[in-house]
Design a protein around this motif. Structure first.
Motif, PDB file in Angstrom:
ATOM      1  N   LEU A  10     -72.352  29.471 -26.741  1.00  0.00           N
ATOM      2  CA  LEU A  10     -71.509  28.882 -27.965  1.00  0.00           C
ATOM      3  C   LEU A  10     -70.220  29.295 -27.957  1.00  0.00           C
ATOM      4  CD1 LEU A  10     -71.588  27.193 -30.646  1.00  0.00           C
ATOM      5  CD2 LEU A  10     -72.712  29.035 -31.881  1.00  0.00           C
ATOM      6  N   GLY A  11     -69.211  28.608 -27.845  1.00  0.00           N
ATOM      7  CA  GLY A  11     -68.009  29.026 -28.082  1.00  0.00           C
ATOM      8  C   GLY A  11     -67.290  30.201 -27.295  1.00  0.00           C
ATOM      9  N   ARG A  12     -68.040  30.285 -26.078  1.00  0.00           N
ATOM     10  CA  ARG A  12     -67.298  31.420 -25.225  1.00  0.00           C
ATOM     11  C   ARG A  12     -67.333  30.965 -23.659  1.00  0.00           C
ATOM     12  NH1 ARG A  12     -70.883  36.601 -27.283  1.00  0.00           N
ATOM     13  NH2 ARG A  12     -72.503  35.596 -26.397  1.00  0.00           N
ATOM     14  N   PRO A  13     -66.486  30.079 -23.487  1.00  0.00           N
ATOM     15  CA  PRO A  13     -66.363  29.323 -22.205  1.00  0.00           C
ATOM     16  C   PRO A  13     -65.779  30.480 -21.334  1.00  0.00           C
ATOM     17  CG  PRO A  13     -64.766  28.219 -23.552  1.00  0.00           C
ATOM     18  CD  PRO A  13     -65.839  29.173 -24.566  1.00  0.00           C
ATOM     19  N   HIS A  14     -64.944  31.493 -21.791  1.00  0.00           N
ATOM     20  CA  HIS A  14     -64.488  32.473 -21.075  1.00  0.00           C
ATOM     21  C   HIS A  14     -65.247  33.216 -20.255  1.00  0.00           C
ATOM     22  CE1 HIS A  14     -64.906  34.220 -24.682  1.00  0.00           C
ATOM     23  NE2 HIS A  14     -64.742  35.362 -24.278  1.00  0.00           N
ATOM     24  N   LEU A  15     -66.639  33.377 -20.853  1.00  0.00           N
ATOM     25  CA  LEU A  15     -67.474  34.404 -20.215  1.00  0.00           C
ATOM     26  C   LEU A  15     -68.596  33.399 -19.325  1.00  0.00           C
ATOM     27  CD1 LEU A  15     -68.866  36.038 -23.475  1.00  0.00           C
ATOM     28  CD2 LEU A  15     -67.464  36.973 -21.661  1.00  0.00           C
ATOM     29  N   VAL A  16     -68.476  32.244 -19.155  1.00  0.00           N
ATOM     30  CA  VAL A  16     -69.424  31.453 -18.368  1.00  0.00           C
ATOM     31  C   VAL A  16     -68.843  31.693 -16.897  1.00  0.00           C
ATOM     32  CG1 VAL A  16     -70.118  29.349 -17.559  1.00  0.00           C
ATOM     33  CG2 VAL A  16     -69.905  29.825 -20.280  1.00  0.00           C
ATOM     34  N   GLU A  17     -67.841  31.695 -16.401  1.00  0.00           N
ATOM     35  CA  GLU A  17     -67.703  31.682 -14.999  1.00  0.00           C
ATOM     36  C   GLU A  17     -68.062  33.117 -14.506  1.00  0.00           C
ATOM     37  OE1 GLU A  17     -63.677  32.138 -11.987  1.00  0.00           O
ATOM     38  OE2 GLU A  17     -63.514  31.271 -14.108  1.00  0.00           O
ATOM     39  N   GLN A  18     -68.066  34.207 -15.078  1.00  0.00           N
ATOM     40  CA  GLN A  18     -68.672  35.545 -14.612  1.00  0.00           C
ATOM     41  C   GLN A  18     -70.205  35.376 -14.682  1.00  0.00           C
ATOM     42  OE1 GLN A  18     -67.248  39.457 -16.207  1.00  0.00           O
ATOM     43  NE2 GLN A  18     -69.166  39.366 -17.577  1.00  0.00           N
ATOM     44  N   ALA A  19     -70.836  34.888 -15.662  1.00  0.00           N
ATOM     45  CA  ALA A  19     -72.156  34.617 -15.516  1.00  0.00           C
ATOM     46  C   ALA A  19     -72.711  33.941 -14.521  1.00  0.00           C
ATOM     47  CB  ALA A  19     -72.832  34.074 -17.176  1.00  0.00           C
ATOM     48  N   ILE A  20     -72.025  32.670 -14.281  1.00  0.00           N
ATOM     49  CA  ILE A  20     -72.416  32.031 -13.054  1.00  0.00           C
ATOM     50  C   ILE A  20     -72.394  32.786 -11.763  1.00  0.00           C
ATOM     51  CG2 ILE A  20     -71.574  30.101 -11.694  1.00  0.00           C
ATOM     52  CD1 ILE A  20     -71.135  28.616 -14.360  1.00  0.00           C
ATOM     53  N   ARG A  21     -71.255  33.583 -11.511  1.00  0.00           N
ATOM     54  CA  ARG A  21     -70.834  34.587 -10.507  1.00  0.00           C
ATOM     55  C   ARG A  21     -72.302  35.392 -10.061  1.00  0.00           C
ATOM     56  NH1 ARG A  21     -70.040  35.183  -5.517  1.00  0.00           N
ATOM     57  NH2 ARG A  21     -68.951  37.176  -4.809  1.00  0.00           N
ATOM     58  N   MET A  22     -72.740  36.120 -11.382  1.00  0.00           N
ATOM     59  CA  MET A  22     -73.521  36.995 -11.220  1.00  0.00           C
ATOM     60  C   MET A  22     -74.968  36.058 -10.818  1.00  0.00           C
ATOM     61  SD  MET A  22     -73.183  39.621 -14.181  1.00  0.00           S
ATOM     62  CE  MET A  22     -72.400  38.750 -15.449  1.00  0.00           C
ATOM     63  N   ARG A  80     -84.252  34.387 -19.489  1.00  0.00           N
ATOM     64  CA  ARG A  80     -83.247  34.282 -20.169  1.00  0.00           C
ATOM     65  C   ARG A  80     -81.994  34.874 -19.564  1.00  0.00           C
ATOM     66  NH1 ARG A  80     -82.671  33.398 -25.879  1.00  0.00           N
ATOM     67  NH2 ARG A  80     -80.376  33.694 -25.481  1.00  0.00           N
ATOM     68  N   TRP A  81     -80.898  34.278 -19.867  1.00  0.00           N
ATOM     69  CA  TRP A  81     -79.539  34.606 -18.962  1.00  0.00           C
ATOM     70  C   TRP A  81     -78.418  34.622 -20.081  1.00  0.00           C
ATOM     71  CZ3 TRP A  81     -79.737  36.299 -14.106  1.00  0.00           C
ATOM     72  CH2 TRP A  81     -78.294  36.472 -13.235  1.00  0.00           C
ATOM     73  N   ASP A  82     -77.888  35.792 -20.581  1.00  0.00           N
ATOM     74  CA  ASP A  82     -76.820  35.582 -21.507  1.00  0.00           C
ATOM     75  C   ASP A  82     -75.581  35.594 -21.192  1.00  0.00           C
ATOM     76  OD1 ASP A  82     -78.745  35.229 -23.629  1.00  0.00           O
ATOM     77  OD2 ASP A  82     -78.475  37.342 -24.442  1.00  0.00           O
ATOM     78  N   ASP A  83     -74.408  35.216 -21.717  1.00  0.00           N
ATOM     79  CA  ASP A  83     -73.317  34.874 -21.185  1.00  0.00           C
ATOM     80  C   ASP A  83     -72.369  36.290 -20.988  1.00  0.00           C
ATOM     81  OD1 ASP A  83     -72.754  34.952 -24.070  1.00  0.00           O
ATOM     82  OD2 ASP A  83     -71.843  32.912 -24.017  1.00  0.00           O
ATOM     83  N   ASP A  84     -72.901  37.259 -22.029  1.00  0.00           N
ATOM     84  CA  ASP A  84     -72.043  38.572 -22.296  1.00  0.00           C
ATOM     85  C   ASP A  84     -73.010  39.575 -21.700  1.00  0.00           C
ATOM     86  OD1 ASP A  84     -74.182  38.401 -24.205  1.00  0.00           O
ATOM     87  OD2 ASP A  84     -72.918  39.223 -25.957  1.00  0.00           O
ATOM     88  N   ASP A  85     -73.875  39.220 -20.922  1.00  0.00           N
ATOM     89  CA  ASP A  85     -74.863  40.375 -20.256  1.00  0.00           C
ATOM     90  C   ASP A  85     -74.497  40.460 -18.646  1.00  0.00           C
ATOM     91  OD1 ASP A  85     -75.773  40.957 -22.669  1.00  0.00           O
ATOM     92  OD2 ASP A  85     -78.067  40.048 -22.237  1.00  0.00           O
ATOM     93  N   HIS A  86     -74.638  41.587 -18.110  1.00  0.00           N
ATOM     94  CA  HIS A  86     -74.453  41.833 -16.870  1.00  0.00           C
ATOM     95  C   HIS A  86     -75.844  42.034 -15.900  1.00  0.00           C
ATOM     96  CE1 HIS A  86     -69.994  42.543 -17.008  1.00  0.00           C
ATOM     97  NE2 HIS A  86     -70.416  42.835 -18.290  1.00  0.00           N
TER      98      HIS A  86
END
Length: 157
Positions: A10-22, A80-86
């Motif tokens: 929600l409202g954090r598209p800047h984190l999605v690219e990194q989450a997809i890469r992981m 679960r896969w969170d956009d701000d987790d590593h």
């Protein structure tokens, strides 16, 4: 066995690219990532075993969002896969191995940045007065998810 990595955002598209890469670096081969863009900020696109979809017009609760999104896949395992987790490259493989003998998984210890730039091991019950935290580390079998009726509709309203 196929595992769905489900990521509401929600409202954090800047984190999605990194989450997809992981996700792309995961060692478990039979996997898919569903990114559920609840703010409709990103185009509905797809790549190698991942896709971004929109929620639509309704202001759904997080519980409803998770239920609808998870049911977009037929994978028998869900993480679960969170956009701000590593996530380390073997995260989904560890989930699959755990779910081979159990119905759900919630790690009791995770790496966290309690102090800026200093990762440390912490218990997952250290936040919210002892309630479970780190939903981004949960995994469960679809039959267990369906048996309990999915997420509560009031979950994170």
């Amino acid at each position: 066995m196929k595992i769905l990595a489900f990521m509401p955002t929600l409202g954090r598209p800047h984190l999605v690219e990194q989450a997809i890469r992981m996700f792309e670096l995961q060692t478990w081969p039979d996997r898919e990532l569903l990114v559920y863009d609840t703010a409709n900020q990103m185009p509905e696109i797809s790549g190698d075993r991942w896709r971004i979809v929109h929620q639509g017009e309704l202001p759904w609760s997080m519980g409803t969002t998770c239920n609808v999104g998870i049911r977009m896949s037929d994978a028998p395992l869900i993480a679960r896969w969170d956009d701000d987790d590593h996530y380390l490259p073997w995260h989904l493989q560890a989930c699959v191995e755990t779910l081979a003998t159990g119905r759900w998984s919630c790690p009791s210890v995770v790496w966290d940045y309690v102090l800026p730039d200093l990762p440390s091991l912490v218990k997952t019950t250290h936040r919210d007065g002892g309630k479970w935290a780190y939903a981004g580390a949960w995994a469960f079998r679809r039959d267990a998810f369906e048996e309990v009726g999915g997420y509560s509709e009031d979950h994170f309203r």
